[in-house]
Design a protein around this motif. Structure first.
Motif, PDB file in Angstrom:
ATOM      1  N   TYR A 144      -6.491 -13.382  14.155  1.00 37.54           N
ATOM      2  CA  TYR A 144      -5.732 -14.448  14.802  1.00 37.54           C
ATOM      3  C   TYR A 144      -6.471 -14.759  16.096  1.00 37.54           C
ATOM      4  O   TYR A 144      -6.324 -14.033  17.087  1.00 37.54           O
ATOM      5  CB  TYR A 144      -4.281 -14.052  15.078  1.00 37.54           C
ATOM      6  N   ALA A 145      -7.308 -15.813  16.049  1.00 36.42           N
ATOM      7  CA  ALA A 145      -8.226 -16.118  17.153  1.00 36.42           C
ATOM      8  C   ALA A 145      -9.125 -14.898  17.374  1.00 36.42           C
ATOM      9  O   ALA A 145      -9.830 -14.486  16.463  1.00 36.42           O
ATOM     10  CB  ALA A 145      -7.462 -16.528  18.400  1.00 36.42           C
ATOM     11  N   ASP A 146      -9.061 -14.280  18.565  1.00 33.91           N
ATOM     12  CA  ASP A 146      -9.924 -13.129  18.841  1.00 33.91           C
ATOM     13  C   ASP A 146      -9.206 -11.796  18.653  1.00 33.91           C
ATOM     14  O   ASP A 146      -9.739 -10.751  19.006  1.00 33.91           O
ATOM     15  CB  ASP A 146     -10.486 -13.222  20.261  1.00 33.91           C
ATOM     16  N   ASP A 147      -8.004 -11.810  18.089  1.00 32.40           N
ATOM     17  CA  ASP A 147      -7.290 -10.569  17.769  1.00 32.40           C
ATOM     18  C   ASP A 147      -7.670 -10.135  16.355  1.00 32.40           C
ATOM     19  O   ASP A 147      -7.454 -10.876  15.388  1.00 32.40           O
ATOM     20  CB  ASP A 147      -5.775 -10.761  17.868  1.00 32.40           C
ATOM     21  N   ILE A 148      -8.217  -8.937  16.248  1.00 34.55           N
ATOM     22  CA  ILE A 148      -8.701  -8.416  14.978  1.00 34.55           C
ATOM     23  C   ILE A 148      -7.846  -7.216  14.574  1.00 34.55           C
ATOM     24  O   ILE A 148      -7.677  -6.286  15.359  1.00 34.55           O
ATOM     25  CB  ILE A 148     -10.176  -7.984  15.080  1.00 34.55           C
ATOM     26  N   THR A 149      -7.311  -7.245  13.349  1.00 36.75           N
ATOM     27  CA  THR A 149      -6.454  -6.155  12.879  1.00 36.75           C
ATOM     28  C   THR A 149      -6.919  -5.698  11.502  1.00 36.75           C
ATOM     29  O   THR A 149      -6.994  -6.494  10.566  1.00 36.75           O
ATOM     30  CB  THR A 149      -4.981  -6.595  12.792  1.00 36.75           C
ATOM     31  N   TYR A 150      -7.232  -4.408  11.405  1.00 37.47           N
ATOM     32  CA  TYR A 150      -7.558  -3.785  10.116  1.00 37.47           C
ATOM     33  C   TYR A 150      -6.337  -3.026   9.622  1.00 37.47           C
ATOM     34  O   TYR A 150      -5.596  -2.432  10.410  1.00 37.47           O
ATOM     35  CB  TYR A 150      -8.702  -2.785  10.263  1.00 37.47           C
ATOM     36  N   ALA A 151      -6.144  -3.010   8.302  1.00 38.55           N
ATOM     37  CA  ALA A 151      -5.164  -2.129   7.672  1.00 38.55           C
ATOM     38  C   ALA A 151      -5.924  -1.255   6.678  1.00 38.55           C
ATOM     39  O   ALA A 151      -6.583  -1.765   5.768  1.00 38.55           O
ATOM     40  CB  ALA A 151      -4.082  -2.931   6.972  1.00 38.55           C
ATOM     41  N   ILE A 152      -5.833   0.070   6.866  1.00 39.99           N
ATOM     42  CA  ILE A 152      -6.653   1.015   6.105  1.00 39.99           C
ATOM     43  C   ILE A 152      -5.728   2.040   5.458  1.00 39.99           C
ATOM     44  O   ILE A 152      -5.180   2.918   6.138  1.00 39.99           O
ATOM     45  CB  ILE A 152      -7.665   1.712   7.044  1.00 39.99           C
ATOM     46  N   ALA A 212       0.832  -1.212   0.000  1.00 42.31           N
ATOM     47  CA  ALA A 212       0.000   0.000   0.000  1.00 42.31           C
ATOM     48  C   ALA A 212       0.860   1.254   0.000  1.00 42.31           C
ATOM     49  O   ALA A 212       0.442   2.304  -0.535  1.00 42.31           O
ATOM     50  CB  ALA A 212      -0.922  -0.003   1.210  1.00 42.31           C
ATOM     51  N   PHE A 213       2.068   1.175   0.570  1.00 40.86           N
ATOM     52  CA  PHE A 213       2.979   2.321   0.557  1.00 40.86           C
ATOM     53  C   PHE A 213       3.402   2.716  -0.863  1.00 40.86           C
ATOM     54  O   PHE A 213       3.877   3.831  -1.078  1.00 40.86           O
ATOM     55  CB  PHE A 213       4.236   2.008   1.368  1.00 40.86           C
ATOM     56  N   GLU A 214       3.233   1.817  -1.805  1.00 41.50           N
ATOM     57  CA  GLU A 214       3.597   2.133  -3.187  1.00 41.50           C
ATOM     58  C   GLU A 214       2.766   3.308  -3.723  1.00 41.50           C
ATOM     59  O   GLU A 214       3.244   4.078  -4.556  1.00 41.50           O
ATOM     60  CB  GLU A 214       3.371   0.905  -4.075  1.00 41.50           C
ATOM     61  N   ASN A 215       1.518   3.422  -3.246  1.00 42.34           N
ATOM     62  CA  ASN A 215       0.623   4.477  -3.748  1.00 42.34           C
ATOM     63  C   ASN A 215       0.005   5.315  -2.634  1.00 42.34           C
ATOM     64  O   ASN A 215      -0.874   6.131  -2.910  1.00 42.34           O
ATOM     65  CB  ASN A 215      -0.496   3.846  -4.578  1.00 42.34           C
ATOM     66  N   ASN A 216       0.432   5.099  -1.393  1.00 44.61           N
ATOM     67  CA  ASN A 216      -0.119   5.837  -0.256  1.00 44.61           C
ATOM     68  C   ASN A 216       1.020   6.312   0.634  1.00 44.61           C
ATOM     69  O   ASN A 216       2.024   5.614   0.799  1.00 44.61           O
ATOM     70  CB  ASN A 216      -1.062   4.953   0.565  1.00 44.61           C
ATOM     71  N   ARG A 217       0.838   7.483   1.226  1.00 50.50           N
ATOM     72  CA  ARG A 217       1.869   8.000   2.142  1.00 50.50           C
ATOM     73  C   ARG A 217       1.830   7.309   3.486  1.00 50.50           C
ATOM     74  O   ARG A 217       2.850   7.195   4.174  1.00 50.50           O
ATOM     75  CB  ARG A 217       1.692   9.503   2.335  1.00 50.50           C
ATOM     76  N   PHE A 218       0.656   6.849   3.895  1.00 48.75           N
ATOM     77  CA  PHE A 218       0.528   6.221   5.205  1.00 48.75           C
ATOM     78  C   PHE A 218      -0.586   5.174   5.171  1.00 48.75           C
ATOM     79  O   PHE A 218      -1.440   5.170   4.275  1.00 48.75           O
ATOM     80  CB  PHE A 218       0.246   7.264   6.304  1.00 48.75           C
ATOM     81  N   VAL A 219      -0.541   4.290   6.157  1.00 44.89           N
ATOM     82  CA  VAL A 219      -1.567   3.259   6.338  1.00 44.89           C
ATOM     83  C   VAL A 219      -1.924   3.230   7.815  1.00 44.89           C
ATOM     84  O   VAL A 219      -1.035   3.170   8.677  1.00 44.89           O
ATOM     85  CB  VAL A 219      -1.071   1.865   5.901  1.00 44.89           C
ATOM     86  N   HIS A 220      -3.214   3.299   8.118  1.00 40.95           N
ATOM     87  CA  HIS A 220      -3.657   3.160   9.505  1.00 40.95           C
ATOM     88  C   HIS A 220      -3.899   1.688   9.819  1.00 40.95           C
ATOM     89  O   HIS A 220      -4.493   0.965   9.009  1.00 40.95           O
ATOM     90  CB  HIS A 220      -4.956   3.941   9.742  1.00 40.95           C
ATOM     91  N   THR A 221      -3.434   1.257  10.964  1.00 41.54           N
ATOM     92  CA  THR A 221      -3.754  -0.087  11.445  1.00 41.54           C
ATOM     93  C   THR A 221      -4.634   0.061  12.684  1.00 41.54           C
ATOM     94  O   THR A 221      -4.316   0.823  13.599  1.00 41.54           O
ATOM     95  CB  THR A 221      -2.493  -0.883  11.798  1.00 41.54           C
ATOM     96  N   LEU A 222      -5.730  -0.659  12.676  1.00 39.06           N
ATOM     97  CA  LEU A 222      -6.699  -0.619  13.780  1.00 39.06           C
ATOM     98  C   LEU A 222      -6.692  -1.963  14.477  1.00 39.06           C
ATOM     99  O   LEU A 222      -6.981  -2.990  13.861  1.00 39.06           O
ATOM    100  CB  LEU A 222      -8.092  -0.295  13.230  1.00 39.06           C
ATOM    101  N   TYR A 223      -6.312  -1.964  15.743  1.00 34.99           N
ATOM    102  CA  TYR A 223      -6.214  -3.195  16.527  1.00 34.99           C
ATOM    103  C   TYR A 223      -7.415  -3.276  17.471  1.00 34.99           C
ATOM    104  O   TYR A 223      -7.631  -2.372  18.279  1.00 34.99           O
ATOM    105  CB  TYR A 223      -4.921  -3.220  17.340  1.00 34.99           C
ATOM    106  N   ILE A 224      -8.178  -4.354  17.356  1.00 35.37           N
ATOM    107  CA  ILE A 224      -9.390  -4.511  18.159  1.00 35.37           C
ATOM    108  C   ILE A 224      -9.288  -5.784  18.986  1.00 35.37           C
ATOM    109  O   ILE A 224      -8.916  -6.846  18.475  1.00 35.37           O
ATOM    110  CB  ILE A 224     -10.646  -4.555  17.264  1.00 35.37           C
ATOM    111  N   ASP A 225      -9.613  -5.650  20.257  1.00 37.37           N
ATOM    112  CA  ASP A 225      -9.581  -6.784  21.175  1.00 37.37           C
ATOM    113  C   ASP A 225     -10.968  -6.959  21.799  1.00 37.37           C
ATOM    114  O   ASP A 225     -11.605  -5.970  22.183  1.00 37.37           O
ATOM    115  CB  ASP A 225      -8.540  -6.557  22.280  1.00 37.37           C
ATOM    116  N   PHE A 226     -11.426  -8.197  21.881  1.00 33.73           N
ATOM    117  CA  PHE A 226     -12.705  -8.494  22.510  1.00 33.73           C
ATOM    118  C   PHE A 226     -12.485  -8.950  23.948  1.00 33.73           C
ATOM    119  O   PHE A 226     -11.565  -9.723  24.234  1.00 33.73           O
ATOM    120  CB  PHE A 226     -13.457  -9.589  21.741  1.00 33.73           C
ATOM    121  N   SER A 227     -13.329  -8.487  24.852  1.00 35.39           N
ATOM    122  CA  SER A 227     -13.232  -8.872  26.264  1.00 35.39           C
ATOM    123  C   SER A 227     -13.806 -10.276  26.460  1.00 35.39           C
ATOM    124  O   SER A 227     -14.967 -10.518  26.118  1.00 35.39           O
ATOM    125  CB  SER A 227     -14.001  -7.877  27.142  1.00 35.39           C
TER     126      SER A 227
END
Length: 460
Positions: free
Chosen positions: A235-243, A135-150
C-alpha cells in the motif's frame, strides 16, 4: 485533446485547489474551461509531441506538513509539493491514457492496493486477513513482516526508475515527457507566508502530483516474495509479508531479500518501524521461539490505521476507536450546548463517530466478540441519549451494510482488486439464492469470519 481537457479540467478544479508557481488560480480553469480549452490543448499537445515539460511545471512549492502533534525535527515533517494546476491536468491525462493502461497490461498493480481504481485500505486488509485465515486451515501460525522505507518518495533514484519505466509499452514521446518532468526539478519551501530560495533537486518523486504515486508504484513493482507460499501486499510504501508456518522461506530470508532489493534500488529500510508479528490460530497455541535478527517482534501492530493483535480479536483496536469517539463526544457536547439542532449534530456525528467506526469495518468486523460489539452498541445508545443523533445505530447493522455494498461491487466488477477471492459459480437447485457462487469449505471458524466467506454465507 480539447475534449479530454474539458472533461478533466472541471473535475480537477472543482474545489479551490492551490495554484503553483505560475499563480494561476483554480477558478480560472473551472470558469473558463470551454473558452481556453483549445489554447490549452494546443500547449499540452505540443509538450507531448516534443516530450519536453515547461520549466515552470518542474518547480514545486513545498509545504511542510507535521507528522506529529508537536514536531521538533525536520524529519517529523512531510513535504507536500504543489505544482502548477496545468501541470497536474497534463499529468492526469498521461496517467489515465498511457500509464495506467500500460501498468495494467504489465500486471504491475496486482499486489498494490493504493492508487488503483478499486484499491483501498479496506481491500488491502481484507486480502491480508483472507490469506492469513485461509493459511490457518493448515498452519498453526502465520508470521506477518511489516517493512517501512525511510522517506521512500523523496529518495527515489531517477536512473533506476527510468530503466523500469522503459520496460512499459508507452509511446517514446510520453516516456520523454516523464523523463523531462523528473529532470532539472526545483522547489521552493513555503512556511507561514514566507518563501525560501529556489533549490534544485535531482532525486525523488513529487508528493502531491498526479504522476508521482504511479511512478513510485513502478519503482516497487519488481519486489516479490521469494516463495509462492508467502504473499506480499503493498500500500504505497507500506510493505507487508504474510509467511505461514509451513513455508519454504523464513521471515529472515524474506527480510534479507527485501534488504538486498532496497540496496539495489537505493532505498533505505526504516528498522525502527519494521516489525514481525506471530499470528496464532488459537489462544492455546504456544508461539514458536523465533530468531529475527534486527527485526523486533511485536504482539500488536498498527497497519493502515487498524491495530492487529496476535489472536485476531481486534479488542485493542476497538478500545482505541472508542477512546477517540468519546473524546469527540466533547466537541458534540459543546455544539449542543451552543444551540446546534439535532439535524446538524447528527450530520457531524455521522462524520466524526459513525465514519470512524466504519473505517475498514468489512475487514475486521466479522472477528468481533459479543463483548466488543456490546461496547460499540453502548456508545451508540449514549450518543442518542445525549441528543447527538436521532438514530440508534447497531454494530451488526453497520457491518451488514458495508459488507453488502462492497460484496455487490466486487461480484459486478471483474476488474475489482478482490474479484479473485470469489469462488467458482455453481448451479443451485430449488429456491432462488442471493448469489450463484459455491460456498467455501471452512475447516476453522476463523476463516469463516473473514470477509469473503462471511458474505458468501450471509448473502446466500
Amino acid at each position: 485533446m480539447a475534449r479530454a481537457f474539458r472533461r478533466i479540467s472541471y473535475a480537477s478544479c472543482s474545489t479551490n485547489t492551490s495554484a503553483g508557481v505560475d499563480d494561476i488560480p483554480s477558478w480560472f480553469f473551472r470558469s473558463c474551461s470551454y473558452e481556453i480549452a483549445e489554447a490549452v490543448s494546443f500547449i499540452i499537445s505540443r509538450t507531448f509531441a516534443t516530450g519536453r515539460v515547461p520549466e515552470n511545471w518542474r518547480t514545486a512549492i513545498v509545504t511542510p506538513i507535521p507528522k506529529t502533534s508537536n514536531p521538533k525535527l525536520l524529519s517529523q515533517f512531510r513535504p507536500i509539493s504543489v505544482t502548477p494546476i496545468l501541470s497536474r491536468l497534463t499529468e492526469k491525462i498521461i496517467v489515465s491514457q498511457y500509464l495506467k493502461p500500460a501498468m495494467s497490461e504489465a500486471k504491475l498493480l496486482q499486489d498494490q492496493y493504493a492508487y488503483r481504481n478499486t484499491g483501498s485500505t479496506t481491500c488491502a486488509l481484507i486480502k491480508l486477513l483472507d490469506y492469513i485465515t485461509s493459511a490457518f486451515e493448515n498452519n498453526r501460525f502465520v508470521h506477518t513482516l511489516y517493512i517501512d522505507f525511510s522517506k521512500a518518495f523523496d529518495i527515489v533514484d531517477h536512473v533506476i526508475l527510468i530503466k523500469k519505466l522503459n520496460k512499459l509499452f508507452i509511446p517514446p514521446n510520453i516516456k520523454n515527457w516523464i523523463i523531462s518532468f523528473l529532470s532539472n526539478r526545483s522547489q521552493i519551501v513555503k512556511c507561514n507566508g514566507s518563501c525560501s530560495a529556489r533549490t534544485c533537486i535531482n532525486r525523488g518523486i513529487v508528493q502531491g502530483s498526479a504522476l508521482g504515486p504511479f511512478l513510485f508504484c513502478i519503482m516497487v513493482s519488481d519486489l516479490h516474495p521469494l516463495s509462492h507460499y508467502n504473499t506480499l501486499l503493498k500500500y504505497a510504501d507500506d510493505i507487508t509479508y504474510a509467511i505461514p508456518e509451513k513455508s519454504d522461506q523464513s521471515v529472515i530470508n524474506e527480510y534479507d531479500h527485501t534488504k538486498t532489493w532496497a540496496i539495489d534500488n537505493k532505498l533505505v529500510i526504516n528498522e525502527q518501524k519494521t516489525g514481525v508479528q506471530c499470528l496464532i490460530r488459537h489462544k492455546k497455541i504456544v508461539k514458536p521461539a523465533g530468531e529475527f535478527g534486527n527485526i523486533h517482534e511485536v504482539n500488536e501492530f498498527r497497519i493502515l490505521g487498524v491495530t492487529l493483535d496476535d489472536t485476531l480479536t481486534f479488542s485493542t483496536h476497538i478500545s482505541n476507536i472508542l477512546n477517540t469517539c468519546y473524546q469527540r463526544f466533547y466537541l458534540l457536547k459543546l455544539l449542543r450546548d451552543q444551540g446546534a439542532n439535532t439535524d446538524s449534530l447528527h450530520t457531524i456525528y455521522m462524520s466524526l463517530i459513525v465514519n470512524r467506526i466504519s473505517y475498514c469495518l468489512s475487514a475486521w468486523g466479522g472477528f468481533l466478540s459479543q463483548s466488543d460489539i456490546g461496547r460499540i452498541d453502548s456508545m451508540f445508545r449514549k450518543a442518542k441519549r445525549y441528543g447527538y443523533t436521532h438514530t440508534i445505530y447497531d454494530t451488526f447493522g453497520l457491518i451488514s451494510k458495508v459488507d453488502r455494498c462492497l460484496f455487490d461491487n466486487i461480484k459486478s466488477n471483474p476488474n475489482h482488486c478482490l474479484y479473485d477471492l470469489l469462488p467458482a459459480t455453481k448451479n443451485f437447485l430449488g429456491r432462488e439464492r442471493g448469489h450463484s457462487f459455491a460456498l467455501p469449505l471452512c475447516k476453522i471458524d476463523c476463516h469463516r469470519k473473514s470477509f469473503m466467506p462471511r458474505c458468501l454465507f450471509s448473502f446466500l
